[in-house]
Design a protein around this motif. Structure first.
Motif, PDB file in Angstrom:
ATOM      1  N   SER A  32       1.914  -0.056  -2.204  1.00 38.75           N
ATOM      2  CA  SER A  32       0.876   0.925  -2.559  1.00 38.75           C
ATOM      3  C   SER A  32      -0.520   0.349  -2.387  1.00 38.75           C
ATOM      4  O   SER A  32      -1.255   0.156  -3.365  1.00 38.75           O
ATOM      5  CB  SER A  32       1.068   1.397  -4.002  1.00 38.75           C
ATOM      6  OG  SER A  32       2.303   2.034  -4.121  1.00 38.75           O
ATOM      7  N   PRO A  33      -0.947   0.087  -1.142  1.00 37.79           N
ATOM      8  CA  PRO A  33      -2.337  -0.346  -0.961  1.00 37.79           C
ATOM      9  C   PRO A  33      -3.254   0.863  -1.156  1.00 37.79           C
ATOM     10  O   PRO A  33      -2.911   1.961  -0.754  1.00 37.79           O
ATOM     11  CB  PRO A  33      -2.360  -0.828   0.498  1.00 37.79           C
ATOM     12  CG  PRO A  33      -1.264  -0.059   1.159  1.00 37.79           C
ATOM     13  CD  PRO A  33      -0.233   0.237   0.115  1.00 37.79           C
ATOM     14  N   ASN A  34      -4.374   0.672  -1.795  1.00 38.76           N
ATOM     15  CA  ASN A  34      -5.362   1.758  -2.020  1.00 38.76           C
ATOM     16  C   ASN A  34      -4.728   3.004  -2.635  1.00 38.76           C
ATOM     17  O   ASN A  34      -5.172   4.117  -2.364  1.00 38.76           O
ATOM     18  CB  ASN A  34      -6.027   2.176  -0.691  1.00 38.76           C
ATOM     19  CG  ASN A  34      -6.551   0.979   0.057  1.00 38.76           C
ATOM     20  OD1 ASN A  34      -6.968   0.012  -0.555  1.00 38.76           O
ATOM     21  ND2 ASN A  34      -6.530   1.036   1.385  1.00 38.76           N
ATOM     22  N   GLY A  35      -3.639   2.836  -3.372  1.00 35.39           N
ATOM     23  CA  GLY A  35      -3.058   3.986  -4.059  1.00 35.39           C
ATOM     24  C   GLY A  35      -2.218   4.901  -3.187  1.00 35.39           C
ATOM     25  O   GLY A  35      -1.712   5.905  -3.678  1.00 35.39           O
ATOM     26  N   SER A  36      -2.054   4.613  -1.887  1.00 35.01           N
ATOM     27  CA  SER A  36      -1.201   5.481  -1.073  1.00 35.01           C
ATOM     28  C   SER A  36       0.085   4.741  -0.738  1.00 35.01           C
ATOM     29  O   SER A  36       0.075   3.526  -0.562  1.00 35.01           O
ATOM     30  CB  SER A  36      -1.922   5.899   0.213  1.00 35.01           C
ATOM     31  OG  SER A  36      -1.980   4.823   1.106  1.00 35.01           O
ATOM     32  N   GLN A  37       1.182   5.485  -0.669  1.00 30.21           N
ATOM     33  CA  GLN A  37       2.482   4.831  -0.445  1.00 30.21           C
ATOM     34  C   GLN A  37       2.700   4.520   1.024  1.00 30.21           C
ATOM     35  O   GLN A  37       2.533   5.375   1.887  1.00 30.21           O
ATOM     36  CB  GLN A  37       3.602   5.751  -0.931  1.00 30.21           C
ATOM     37  CG  GLN A  37       3.782   5.698  -2.430  1.00 30.21           C
ATOM     38  CD  GLN A  37       5.226   5.954  -2.827  1.00 30.21           C
ATOM     39  OE1 GLN A  37       5.968   6.604  -2.128  1.00 30.21           O
ATOM     40  NE2 GLN A  37       5.623   5.422  -3.975  1.00 30.21           N
ATOM     41  N   VAL A  38       3.081   3.275   1.306  1.00 25.17           N
ATOM     42  CA  VAL A  38       3.380   2.831   2.671  1.00 25.17           C
ATOM     43  C   VAL A  38       4.770   2.214   2.661  1.00 25.17           C
ATOM     44  O   VAL A  38       5.082   1.400   1.793  1.00 25.17           O
ATOM     45  CB  VAL A  38       2.335   1.781   3.145  1.00 25.17           C
ATOM     46  CG1 VAL A  38       2.739   1.179   4.473  1.00 25.17           C
ATOM     47  CG2 VAL A  38       0.960   2.419   3.250  1.00 25.17           C
ATOM     48  N   ARG A  39       5.597   2.622   3.599  1.00 27.33           N
ATOM     49  CA  ARG A  39       6.967   2.096   3.639  1.00 27.33           C
ATOM     50  C   ARG A  39       7.006   0.703   4.259  1.00 27.33           C
ATOM     51  O   ARG A  39       6.217   0.386   5.144  1.00 27.33           O
ATOM     52  CB  ARG A  39       7.858   3.032   4.458  1.00 27.33           C
ATOM     53  CG  ARG A  39       8.062   4.399   3.806  1.00 27.33           C
ATOM     54  CD  ARG A  39       8.755   5.366   4.728  1.00 27.33           C
ATOM     55  NE  ARG A  39       8.015   5.493   5.972  1.00 27.33           N
ATOM     56  CZ  ARG A  39       8.571   5.739   7.149  1.00 27.33           C
ATOM     57  NH1 ARG A  39       9.880   5.853   7.251  1.00 27.33           N
ATOM     58  NH2 ARG A  39       7.822   5.847   8.223  1.00 27.33           N
ATOM     59  N   GLY A  40       7.936  -0.108   3.788  1.00 32.22           N
ATOM     60  CA  GLY A  40       8.157  -1.437   4.364  1.00 32.22           C
ATOM     61  C   GLY A  40       9.607  -1.832   4.119  1.00 32.22           C
ATOM     62  O   GLY A  40      10.420  -1.008   3.710  1.00 32.22           O
ATOM     63  N   THR A  41       9.914  -3.096   4.364  1.00 33.85           N
ATOM     64  CA  THR A  41      11.295  -3.566   4.187  1.00 33.85           C
ATOM     65  C   THR A  41      11.322  -4.820   3.327  1.00 33.85           C
ATOM     66  O   THR A  41      10.451  -5.685   3.454  1.00 33.85           O
ATOM     67  CB  THR A  41      11.926  -3.907   5.566  1.00 33.85           C
ATOM     68  OG1 THR A  41      11.668  -2.849   6.473  1.00 33.85           O
ATOM     69  CG2 THR A  41      13.415  -4.116   5.465  1.00 33.85           C
ATOM     70  N   ARG A  42      12.338  -4.887   2.447  1.00 36.11           N
ATOM     71  CA  ARG A  42      12.594  -6.111   1.683  1.00 36.11           C
ATOM     72  C   ARG A  42      13.873  -6.714   2.246  1.00 36.11           C
ATOM     73  O   ARG A  42      14.917  -6.056   2.289  1.00 36.11           O
ATOM     74  CB  ARG A  42      12.768  -5.792   0.200  1.00 36.11           C
ATOM     75  CG  ARG A  42      13.140  -7.023  -0.638  1.00 36.11           C
ATOM     76  CD  ARG A  42      13.193  -6.700  -2.115  1.00 36.11           C
ATOM     77  NE  ARG A  42      14.035  -5.542  -2.371  1.00 36.11           N
ATOM     78  CZ  ARG A  42      13.819  -4.669  -3.352  1.00 36.11           C
ATOM     79  NH1 ARG A  42      12.791  -4.821  -4.165  1.00 36.11           N
ATOM     80  NH2 ARG A  42      14.628  -3.631  -3.532  1.00 36.11           N
ATOM     81  N   HIS A  43      13.791  -7.971   2.697  1.00 40.09           N
ATOM     82  CA  HIS A  43      14.961  -8.701   3.199  1.00 40.09           C
ATOM     83  C   HIS A  43      15.354  -9.719   2.135  1.00 40.09           C
ATOM     84  O   HIS A  43      14.514 -10.463   1.648  1.00 40.09           O
ATOM     85  CB  HIS A  43      14.620  -9.464   4.486  1.00 40.09           C
ATOM     86  CG  HIS A  43      14.205  -8.580   5.627  1.00 40.09           C
ATOM     87  ND1 HIS A  43      15.088  -8.132   6.567  1.00 40.09           N
ATOM     88  CD2 HIS A  43      13.004  -8.048   5.952  1.00 40.09           C
ATOM     89  CE1 HIS A  43      14.450  -7.373   7.447  1.00 40.09           C
ATOM     90  NE2 HIS A  43      13.177  -7.314   7.097  1.00 40.09           N
TER      91      HIS A  43
END
Length: 330
Positions: free
Chosen positions: A317-328
Protein backbone atom coordinates in the motif's frame (compact mmCIF):
# COMPACT_ATOMS: atom_id res chain seq x y z
CA UNK A 1 13.70 -4.07 -24.39
CA UNK A 2 11.79 -1.47 -26.39
CA UNK A 3 8.65 -3.10 -27.75
CA UNK A 4 7.51 -0.09 -29.76
CA UNK A 5 4.18 1.65 -30.14
CA UNK A 6 1.10 0.10 -28.54
CA UNK A 7 -2.69 0.53 -28.33
CA UNK A 8 -4.07 1.71 -24.96
CA UNK A 9 -7.20 -0.31 -25.76
CA UNK A 10 -7.39 -3.44 -27.86
CA UNK A 11 -11.02 -3.17 -29.00
CA UNK A 12 -13.21 -0.45 -30.45
CA UNK A 13 -16.91 -0.45 -31.27
CA UNK A 14 -19.05 1.69 -33.56
CA UNK A 15 -22.41 1.61 -35.39
CA UNK A 16 -22.68 2.08 -39.17
CA UNK A 17 -26.04 2.90 -40.72
CA UNK A 18 -27.24 2.35 -44.26
CA UNK A 19 -26.70 5.27 -46.67
CA UNK A 20 -24.43 7.29 -44.39
CA UNK A 21 -22.41 9.37 -46.88
CA UNK A 22 -18.81 8.60 -47.85
CA UNK A 23 -16.45 10.68 -45.69
CA UNK A 24 -18.50 10.17 -42.49
CA UNK A 25 -16.00 9.83 -39.60
CA UNK A 26 -16.68 6.76 -37.46
CA UNK A 27 -14.14 6.61 -34.65
CA UNK A 28 -10.71 7.73 -33.58
CA UNK A 29 -8.01 5.21 -32.64
CA UNK A 30 -5.03 6.20 -30.51
CA UNK A 31 -1.55 4.82 -29.94
CA UNK A 32 1.01 5.45 -27.23
CA UNK A 33 4.79 5.50 -27.69
CA UNK A 34 7.49 3.32 -26.25
CA UNK A 35 10.14 5.99 -26.88
CA UNK A 36 9.94 9.72 -27.59
CA UNK A 37 11.19 9.50 -31.18
CA UNK A 38 8.37 7.25 -32.41
CA UNK A 39 5.63 8.51 -34.72
CA UNK A 40 2.46 6.41 -35.06
CA UNK A 41 1.20 5.21 -38.45
CA UNK A 42 -2.15 3.40 -38.68
CA UNK A 43 -3.13 0.90 -41.37
CA UNK A 44 -6.18 -1.23 -42.14
CA UNK A 45 -5.80 -4.72 -43.45
CA UNK A 46 -7.80 -5.45 -46.55
CA UNK A 47 -10.42 -7.90 -45.40
CA UNK A 48 -13.57 -7.47 -43.38
CA UNK A 49 -14.12 -10.48 -41.14
CA UNK A 50 -17.75 -11.57 -41.18
CA UNK A 51 -18.93 -13.98 -38.44
CA UNK A 52 -19.97 -17.33 -39.97
CA UNK A 53 -19.08 -16.02 -43.44
CA UNK A 54 -16.07 -15.74 -45.73
CA UNK A 55 -13.84 -12.67 -45.31
CA UNK A 56 -14.96 -9.89 -47.66
CA UNK A 57 -12.77 -7.34 -49.36
CA UNK A 58 -13.03 -4.04 -47.54
CA UNK A 59 -14.51 -1.49 -49.95
CA UNK A 60 -16.15 0.78 -47.35
CA UNK A 61 -13.72 1.75 -44.61
CA UNK A 62 -10.43 3.66 -44.54
CA UNK A 63 -8.17 5.01 -41.83
CA UNK A 64 -6.05 8.17 -41.94
CA UNK A 65 -2.52 6.91 -41.52
CA UNK A 66 -1.28 9.85 -39.41
CA UNK A 67 -4.31 10.49 -37.19
CA UNK A 68 -6.02 7.11 -36.71
CA UNK A 69 -9.42 8.46 -37.83
CA UNK A 70 -11.54 5.63 -39.27
CA UNK A 71 -14.10 6.83 -41.81
CA UNK A 72 -16.50 5.62 -44.51
CA UNK A 73 -14.82 5.72 -47.90
CA UNK A 74 -18.00 4.52 -49.64
CA UNK A 75 -21.64 4.70 -48.59
CA UNK A 76 -23.03 1.36 -47.41
CA UNK A 77 -26.29 0.63 -49.28
CA UNK A 78 -28.87 -2.12 -48.75
CA UNK A 79 -27.21 -4.38 -51.29
CA UNK A 80 -23.91 -4.06 -49.41
CA UNK A 81 -25.70 -4.77 -46.12
CA UNK A 82 -27.29 -7.94 -47.55
CA UNK A 83 -23.93 -9.13 -48.83
CA UNK A 84 -22.14 -8.48 -45.53
CA UNK A 85 -24.89 -9.97 -43.37
CA UNK A 86 -24.61 -13.34 -45.24
CA UNK A 87 -28.24 -14.38 -45.16
CA UNK A 88 -28.60 -13.04 -41.65
CA UNK A 89 -32.08 -11.43 -41.63
CA UNK A 90 -31.44 -9.68 -38.34
CA UNK A 91 -31.63 -5.86 -38.37
CA UNK A 92 -27.99 -5.80 -37.27
CA UNK A 93 -24.85 -7.53 -38.54
CA UNK A 94 -21.38 -7.34 -36.99
CA UNK A 95 -18.15 -7.20 -38.98
CA UNK A 96 -14.56 -6.95 -37.76
CA UNK A 97 -11.54 -5.00 -38.97
CA UNK A 98 -7.94 -5.11 -37.79
CA UNK A 99 -6.02 -1.86 -37.39
CA UNK A 100 -2.24 -2.23 -37.45
CA UNK A 101 0.34 0.09 -35.99
CA UNK A 102 3.87 0.92 -37.10
CA UNK A 103 6.50 3.56 -36.36
CA UNK A 104 7.21 3.96 -40.10
CA UNK A 105 4.89 4.55 -43.09
CA UNK A 106 3.19 1.31 -44.15
CA UNK A 107 4.18 -0.55 -47.27
CA UNK A 108 1.35 -2.15 -49.23
CA UNK A 109 0.17 -5.58 -47.93
CA UNK A 110 2.06 -5.18 -44.65
CA UNK A 111 -0.37 -6.95 -42.37
CA UNK A 112 1.65 -9.22 -40.13
CA UNK A 113 2.52 -6.77 -37.34
CA UNK A 114 1.75 -8.17 -33.90
CA UNK A 115 0.55 -4.74 -32.78
CA UNK A 116 -3.09 -4.60 -33.76
CA UNK A 117 -6.46 -3.52 -32.43
CA UNK A 118 -9.84 -4.97 -33.37
CA UNK A 119 -12.68 -2.73 -34.54
CA UNK A 120 -16.18 -4.20 -34.24
CA UNK A 121 -18.65 -2.46 -36.55
CA UNK A 122 -22.37 -3.04 -36.05
CA UNK A 123 -24.00 -2.63 -39.47
CA UNK A 124 -27.56 -1.49 -38.86
CA UNK A 125 -30.27 -2.13 -41.47
CA UNK A 126 -31.75 1.36 -41.12
CA UNK A 127 -30.78 4.93 -41.83
CA UNK A 128 -29.15 6.95 -39.05
CA UNK A 129 -31.70 7.94 -36.37
CA UNK A 130 -32.65 11.56 -35.76
CA UNK A 131 -30.32 13.08 -33.17
CA UNK A 132 -33.30 14.14 -31.02
CA UNK A 133 -34.36 10.50 -30.66
CA UNK A 134 -31.04 9.42 -29.10
CA UNK A 135 -30.49 9.24 -25.34
CA UNK A 136 -27.70 11.21 -23.68
CA UNK A 137 -25.80 7.92 -23.21
CA UNK A 138 -25.96 7.20 -26.98
CA UNK A 139 -24.92 10.74 -27.88
CA UNK A 140 -22.00 10.79 -25.46
CA UNK A 141 -20.45 7.31 -25.29
CA UNK A 142 -20.34 4.01 -27.16
CA UNK A 143 -21.53 0.82 -25.45
CA UNK A 144 -17.93 -0.13 -24.60
CA UNK A 145 -16.49 0.52 -21.16
CA UNK A 146 -14.00 3.39 -20.99
CA UNK A 147 -11.13 1.22 -19.81
CA UNK A 148 -7.49 1.71 -20.84
CA UNK A 149 -4.11 0.05 -20.30
CA UNK A 150 -1.05 2.28 -20.12
CA UNK A 151 2.45 0.85 -19.72
CA UNK A 152 4.60 2.13 -16.89
CA UNK A 153 7.79 4.15 -17.60
CA UNK A 154 6.64 5.25 -21.08
CA UNK A 155 6.48 8.80 -22.51
CA UNK A 156 3.32 10.89 -22.05
CA UNK A 157 0.75 11.06 -24.84
CA UNK A 158 -2.91 11.34 -25.86
CA UNK A 159 -4.76 8.05 -25.47
CA UNK A 160 -8.48 8.83 -25.93
CA UNK A 161 -10.92 11.33 -27.37
CA UNK A 162 -14.23 11.57 -25.51
CA UNK A 163 -16.23 13.14 -28.35
CA UNK A 164 -17.67 10.54 -30.75
CA UNK A 165 -16.66 11.58 -34.29
CA UNK A 166 -19.83 10.10 -35.83
CA UNK A 167 -22.19 11.94 -33.43
CA UNK A 168 -20.20 15.19 -33.74
CA UNK A 169 -20.55 14.91 -37.54
CA UNK A 170 -24.28 14.02 -37.59
CA UNK A 171 -25.64 16.12 -34.71
CA UNK A 172 -24.09 19.54 -35.24
CA UNK A 173 -27.09 21.44 -33.84
CA UNK A 174 -26.61 19.80 -30.43
CA UNK A 175 -24.15 21.10 -27.86
CA UNK A 176 -22.27 18.17 -26.33
CA UNK A 177 -19.57 18.92 -23.75
CA UNK A 178 -17.46 16.74 -21.48
CA UNK A 179 -15.57 16.90 -18.20
CA UNK A 180 -13.14 14.43 -16.69
CA UNK A 181 -13.71 14.23 -12.93
CA UNK A 182 -10.55 13.20 -11.11
CA UNK A 183 -8.89 13.60 -7.74
CA UNK A 184 -6.04 16.01 -7.09
CA UNK A 185 -2.69 15.27 -8.65
CA UNK A 186 -3.72 12.47 -11.03
CA UNK A 187 -1.39 12.31 -14.07
CA UNK A 188 -4.12 12.89 -16.70
CA UNK A 189 -5.19 16.07 -18.46
CA UNK A 190 -8.41 16.74 -20.35
CA UNK A 191 -8.39 19.24 -23.23
CA UNK A 192 -11.80 20.92 -23.59
CA UNK A 193 -11.20 22.06 -27.18
CA UNK A 194 -10.29 18.66 -28.60
CA UNK A 195 -12.03 16.53 -25.88
CA UNK A 196 -8.84 14.46 -25.79
CA UNK A 197 -7.36 12.87 -22.65
CA UNK A 198 -3.61 12.78 -22.17
CA UNK A 199 -1.33 10.99 -19.74
CA UNK A 200 1.01 13.77 -18.61
CA UNK A 201 3.93 11.84 -17.12
CA UNK A 202 5.54 8.42 -16.94
CA UNK A 203 3.57 6.13 -14.66
CA UNK A 204 4.97 3.78 -12.03
CA UNK A 205 2.92 0.63 -11.36
CA UNK A 206 4.70 0.04 -8.06
CA UNK A 207 3.30 3.39 -6.86
CA UNK A 208 -0.23 2.94 -8.23
CA UNK A 209 -1.72 0.34 -10.52
CA UNK A 210 -5.26 1.62 -11.15
CA UNK A 211 -6.86 5.04 -11.54
CA UNK A 212 -10.63 5.41 -11.30
CA UNK A 213 -11.98 8.62 -12.84
CA UNK A 214 -15.41 9.63 -14.13
CA UNK A 215 -16.27 11.02 -17.57
CA UNK A 216 -19.22 13.40 -17.39
CA UNK A 217 -21.12 14.50 -20.49
CA UNK A 218 -23.70 17.29 -20.82
CA UNK A 219 -26.04 17.50 -23.84
CA UNK A 220 -27.90 20.76 -24.50
CA UNK A 221 -30.69 21.12 -27.04
CA UNK A 222 -32.53 24.42 -26.78
CA UNK A 223 -33.64 24.67 -23.13
CA UNK A 224 -33.31 20.93 -22.55
CA UNK A 225 -30.23 19.67 -20.73
CA UNK A 226 -29.25 16.04 -20.11
CA UNK A 227 -26.26 14.69 -18.21
CA UNK A 228 -24.67 11.27 -18.04
CA UNK A 229 -21.62 9.97 -16.14
CA UNK A 230 -19.60 6.81 -16.80
CA UNK A 231 -16.51 5.29 -15.11
CA UNK A 232 -13.18 6.06 -16.81
CA UNK A 233 -10.58 3.48 -15.74
CA UNK A 234 -6.84 3.39 -16.36
CA UNK A 235 -4.83 0.27 -15.50
CA UNK A 236 -1.05 0.56 -15.37
CA UNK A 237 0.76 -2.34 -17.06
CA UNK A 238 3.84 -3.73 -15.37
CA UNK A 239 7.39 -3.69 -16.62
CA UNK A 240 9.89 -5.81 -14.68
CA UNK A 241 11.86 -2.85 -13.33
CA UNK A 242 12.07 -3.32 -9.54
CA UNK A 243 14.48 -5.77 -7.88
CA UNK A 244 13.09 -8.20 -5.29
CA UNK A 245 13.69 -7.19 -1.68
CA UNK A 246 13.99 -8.85 1.72
CA UNK A 247 11.95 -7.80 4.75
CA UNK A 248 14.30 -6.19 7.31
CA UNK A 249 17.12 -6.62 4.77
CA UNK A 250 17.78 -10.14 6.12
CA UNK A 251 19.15 -12.45 3.44
CA UNK A 252 20.28 -15.25 5.76
CA UNK A 253 18.33 -17.66 7.94
CA UNK A 254 19.92 -19.94 10.53
CA UNK A 255 18.80 -23.56 10.75
CA UNK A 256 19.35 -25.75 13.78
CA UNK A 257 19.01 -29.44 13.01
CA UNK A 258 18.34 -31.80 15.89
CA UNK A 259 18.42 -35.60 15.82
CA UNK A 260 15.31 -37.67 15.10
CA UNK A 261 13.58 -35.01 13.07
CA UNK A 262 10.79 -36.45 10.90
CA UNK A 263 10.92 -36.11 7.13
CA UNK A 264 9.15 -32.92 6.04
CA UNK A 265 10.10 -30.92 9.15
CA UNK A 266 10.61 -27.24 8.30
CA UNK A 267 13.95 -26.15 9.73
CA UNK A 268 14.16 -22.57 8.53
CA UNK A 269 12.35 -20.06 6.31
CA UNK A 270 13.46 -17.11 4.22
CA UNK A 271 10.99 -14.64 2.71
CA UNK A 272 11.54 -12.55 -0.43
CA UNK A 273 9.11 -9.87 -1.68
CA UNK A 274 8.68 -8.81 -5.28
CA UNK A 275 6.58 -5.66 -5.67
CA UNK A 276 6.93 -5.88 -9.41
CA UNK A 277 5.05 -8.89 -10.59
CA UNK A 278 2.12 -10.93 -9.46
CA UNK A 279 2.04 -14.73 -9.71
CA UNK A 280 1.91 -15.75 -13.35
CA UNK A 281 -0.12 -18.69 -14.59
CA UNK A 282 0.93 -21.38 -15.35
CA UNK A 283 2.56 -21.25 -11.92
CA UNK A 284 5.70 -23.01 -13.15
CA UNK A 285 6.75 -19.79 -14.90
CA UNK A 286 6.60 -17.94 -11.55
CA UNK A 287 8.49 -20.77 -9.87
CA UNK A 288 11.30 -20.55 -12.43
CA UNK A 289 11.75 -16.82 -11.86
CA UNK A 290 13.52 -17.43 -8.53
CA UNK A 291 15.05 -20.72 -7.46
CA UNK A 292 16.29 -21.79 -4.05
CA UNK A 293 19.51 -23.81 -4.00
CA UNK A 294 21.56 -25.36 -1.20
CA UNK A 295 25.22 -24.66 -1.95
CA UNK A 296 27.28 -27.56 -0.63
CA UNK A 297 29.98 -30.04 -1.65
CA UNK A 298 28.64 -32.63 0.75
CA UNK A 299 26.49 -35.23 -1.06
CA UNK A 300 24.82 -36.24 2.25
CA UNK A 301 23.50 -32.69 2.71
CA UNK A 302 22.21 -32.63 -0.87
CA UNK A 303 20.38 -35.93 -0.32
CA UNK A 304 19.03 -35.12 3.14
CA UNK A 305 17.76 -31.54 2.78
CA UNK A 306 15.77 -29.70 0.15
CA UNK A 307 14.50 -26.17 -0.39
CA UNK A 308 10.78 -25.81 -1.05
CA UNK A 309 9.41 -22.72 -2.72
CA UNK A 310 5.86 -21.46 -2.18
CA UNK A 311 4.55 -18.08 -3.26
CA UNK A 312 1.34 -16.10 -3.17
CA UNK A 313 -0.05 -12.74 -4.21
CA UNK A 314 0.06 -9.97 -1.61
CA UNK A 315 -0.84 -6.30 -1.58
CA UNK A 316 1.47 -3.40 -0.85
CA UNK A 317 0.00 0.00 0.00
CA UNK A 318 2.29 2.81 -1.16
CA UNK A 319 0.58 6.23 -0.89
CA UNK A 320 -2.57 4.51 0.36
CA UNK A 321 -3.37 2.72 -2.92
CA UNK A 322 -3.27 -1.06 -3.24
CA UNK A 323 -0.60 -2.53 -5.52
CA UNK A 324 -0.29 -6.26 -6.14
CA UNK A 325 3.00 -8.09 -5.66
CA UNK A 326 4.33 -11.53 -4.75
CA UNK A 327 5.66 -13.06 -1.53
CA UNK A 328 8.10 -15.95 -2.08
CA UNK A 329 8.82 -18.22 0.86
CA UNK A 330 11.71 -20.67 0.89
Amino acid sequence: VALGLYFPRKEYLENVYIDEPAGTPLLRIHALRDSREEVAHFHLCHNLLVPRGRPQENNWFQIREETGLLYLSKSLDREDFNMLSVGNWMPLSKVMLYVFLSSHPFQEKECDSATRATVFLSLINATAPACSSLTARQLCFTEMDLSFHIKENKPPGTFHQLRLPSVHHLCQNLSISYKLLAGEGVPFRYNENTTSVRVTQRLDREERERYELIAKCTVREGFREMQVEVPFLVNVLDEDDSPPFLPNGTDTADAVVEFSRKEGTVLSTLTVYDADTTPIYPLESSRKKYTGTIITDDPWISETFRVEHIFDEIHFSPNGSQVRGTRHEY
